[in-house]
Design an enzyme around this catalytic site. Structure first.
Site, PDB file in Angstrom:
ATOM      1  CG  HIS A 183      -1.975  -0.893   1.077  1.00  0.00           C
ATOM      2  ND1 HIS A 183      -2.165  -2.037   1.274  1.00  0.00           N
ATOM      3  CD2 HIS A 183      -3.224  -0.726  -0.024  1.00  0.00           C
ATOM      4  CE1 HIS A 183      -3.056  -2.834   0.743  1.00  0.00           C
ATOM      5  NE2 HIS A 183      -3.858  -1.876  -0.137  1.00  0.00           N
ATOM      6  CG  ASN A 431      -2.739  -5.076  -5.883  1.00  0.00           C
ATOM      7  OD1 ASN A 431      -2.489  -5.201  -7.030  1.00  0.00           O
ATOM      8  ND2 ASN A 431      -3.231  -4.075  -5.540  1.00  0.00           N
ATOM      9  CB  CYS A 479     -10.128  -2.716  -8.983  1.00  0.00           C
ATOM     10  SG  CYS A 479     -10.415  -3.937  -7.392  1.00  0.00           S
TER      11      CYS A 479
HETATM   12  C1  PEP Z   1      -6.088  -5.522  -4.462  1.00  0.00           C
HETATM   13  O1  PEP Z   1      -5.880  -6.351  -3.294  1.00  0.00           O
HETATM   14  O2  PEP Z   1      -5.555  -6.029  -5.581  1.00  0.00           O
HETATM   15  C2  PEP Z   1      -6.921  -4.599  -4.314  1.00  0.00           C
HETATM   16  C3  PEP Z   1      -7.200  -3.726  -5.154  1.00  0.00           C
HETATM   17  O3  PEP Z   1      -7.205  -4.167  -2.940  1.00  0.00           O
HETATM   18  P1  PEP Z   1      -6.001  -3.344  -1.936  1.00  0.00           P
HETATM   19  O4  PEP Z   1      -4.722  -3.245  -3.027  1.00  0.00           O
HETATM   20  O5  PEP Z   1      -6.566  -2.086  -1.451  1.00  0.00           O
HETATM   21  O6  PEP Z   1      -5.748  -4.466  -0.949  1.00  0.00           O
END
Ligand code: PEP
Ligand code: MG
Length: 546
Positions: A183, A431, A479
């Protein structure tokens, strides 16, 4: 000296190195002080100094950051903490150890009380680290207030620290740990701050020296002077995109933005995002020590939804846990938070997250009415069809017409048809899906190669989702960071993905890439990439598909 790390946020910038100090470790139990009174007398002034420094920061801060700092200051001034620590010195502990033990006892007691008081345990540990650092003559832990623009170098940065950085003041980030989908990396990208993570040797960069950081290639170069460091090169070449995501033969693929606040939403609207595919609601509340009030939540939701009146905005309910701990929504003491009670799981814990979910859904529904955005809501970290059913019911109870779930856990792919029978849409969080598929921490630079979204195993999971979507008619979006790669976007479309959501800086490049290829070509690229034995071959295979 040149170091190389993982490119995490594009762009090139240089400047003076400011080291972000780590929290001090556990101080030793000995030696027994020769003069206990003098040793005990060091604690009060250290606490006062820490308190004064925090007060200066609180005076300059606003909103959540100010609230957090003020709560922390109350903890530093606690007379019981001082008295207990002084007593421990008289029992034979050196001052840093005494503060460590007294603060831990206090933090454990608060944690056991649970609820609001339990959440204060984090503040006490923060205070403990600051006082111990002061007593040991070490720099204060965490990101300091920068007097002038600088390149920040750290072992690692918490998302809350990164979220508070200002572009132009934080010129670039270099961290020794961290992966490209952590993040901290995602936030650096959304702030437009060049970043290199997983950079071995970063700690050897000399504080006060000069470096040039290339967040596009991952190179970090030490240079001799401020003049040599004064390079700022444009991040990405400008590309043409007309604002409608589609392939060369007219197959529509709405291109949406990932945002975390009103500012990000306004920037995304300006870059012609066709809506928001992932509103990470937790990012606005990373430093909130208690559940944000209804008014504060509405400010944030109205701000984001207001930028997209008449367009789809997919809000994700609070995804708390692991590397995004929300102090008001985190279970203390989990041995393995990434596999613990996080995401939607917290929302099912009575007395902790259940009411928070209800209030958040009410706030989002009200914001949709107020702004005219086409609200969709999805839940993070869903593993089963039963969880999906629960979530959709909660959304319907608030009059939310479009409810879905994120697919981030491999089990959810294997029961995709059952999940799709419950929801209006699904969105793949590549992710986390990669992290859980490969048992590879997305925050770790050492296993970053496994978290590469071109891994054929990940692509084959997405292919299964595409097939389930074609059968059930329930659309699947992506996403995660995979959607922001212009070379990978056509592969995702070829796998049956209907929408792509990304940091808004990537929209034009992804739009231009899709516009060059027919749907048939996307499908051929997808088949070639899935059949490849490894990520490098997958990239090459997709690129060389006619
Ligand atoms: C993901 O896990 O790909 C996602 C979009 O959520 P985050 O990156 O906020 O965990
Ligand atoms: Mg996720």
């Amino acid at each position: 000296m040149q170091l190389n790390g993982i490119p995490a946020s594009p762009g090139r910038a240089g400047g003076r190195v400011v080291r972000v100090a780590d929290a001090p470790g556990e101080p030793p139990v000995g030696p027994v002080p020769t003069d206990p009174d003098t040793e005990a007398g060091r604690i009060g002034p250290a606490m006062e100094l820490v308190s004064a420094r925090l007060q200066a920061r609180a005076d300059a801060a606003t909103g959540d950051a100010k609230d957090v700092l003020e709560a922390t200051i109350t903890m530093v001034g606690d007379p019981a903490l001082l008295e207990n620590a002084e007593n421990l010195v008289r029992e034979g502990r050196p001052a840093p150890r005494a503060v460590w033990e007294a603060a831990n006892t206090f933090a454990d007691m608060l944690a056991a009380m649970g609820g609001y008081m339990g959440e204060r345990a984090t503040d006490v540990r923060d205070v403990r680290d600051r006082i111990v650092a002061e007593l040991q003559g070490l720099p204060a832990p965490g990101v300091a207030d920068l007097a002038e623009p600088a390149v920040l170098v750290a072992a690692d940065l918490a998302p809350a620290d990164t979220a508070g950085l200002r572009p132009g003041v934080a010129l670039a980030l270099v961290t020794e740990q961290g992966g490209p989908t952590s993040h901290t990396a995602i936030l650096a990208r959304s702030l437009g701050i060049p970043a290199v993570v997983g950079c071995a040797g970063a700690r050897e960069l000399v504080a006060g020296g000069f470096v040039v950081v290339d967040g596009t290639t991952g190179a970090v170069e030490e240079v001799g002077s401020a003049e040599e460091a004064a390079v700022i090169v444009e991040a990405v070449d400008a590309v043409e995109w007309d604002g409608t995501g589609r392939t060369a033969d007219g197959h529509l693929v709405p291109l949406l933005a990932n945002v975390g606040d009103a500012e990000g939403a306004a920037a995304a609207a300006e870059r012609r995002a066709q809506g928001v595919g992932l509103f990470r609601t937790e990012l606005a509340f990373l430093s909130a020590t208690e559940e944000p009030s209804e008014k504060r939540q509405r400010e944030v939701y109205d701000g984001v939804l207001g930028a997209f009146a008449g367009k789809p905005v997919t809000a994700r309910t609070l995804d708390a846990g692991a590397d995004k701990p929300l102090p008001f929504l985190t279970l203390e003491g989990e041995p393995n938070p990434a596999l613990g009670v996080r995401g939607l799981r917290i929302a099912r814990v009575p007395g902790i997250g259940a009411d928070v979910l209800e209030r958040q859904l009410a706030g989002l529904a009200a914001a949709a009415k107020e702004t005219g955005a086409e609200l969709k809501v999805m839940a993070p970290m869903v593993a089963t069809a039963e969880e999906a059913r629960f979530f959709v019911q909660r959304c319907r109870a608030h009059g939310i017409g479009s409810a879905g779930v994120m697919i981030e856990i491999p089990a959810a792919v294997l029961v995709a048809r059952e999940i799709m029978a419950e929801v209006d849409f699904v969105s793949v969080g590549t992710n986390d899906l990669a992290q859980y598929l490969f048992a590879a921490d997305r925050q770790s630079g050492a296993v970053a190669a496994l978290n590469d979204p071109w891994q054929p195993a990940l692509l084959r999971l997405i292919r299964m989702l595409g097939e389930a979507s074609a059968e059930t008619g329930v659309p699947v979006g992506v996403c995660g960071e995979a959607a922001a790669d212009p070379a990978l976007a056509p592969v995702l479309v070829g796998l049956g993905v209907a929408t792509l959501s990304m940091g808004s800086g990537a929209l034009a490049a992804v739009g231009a890439s899709l516009a060059d290829l027919t749907l048939e070509q996307c499908r051929a690229m997808a088949a070639a990439a899935c059949a490849a034995p490894d990520p490098i071959t997958a990239r090459q295979a997709a690129a060389s598909t006619p």
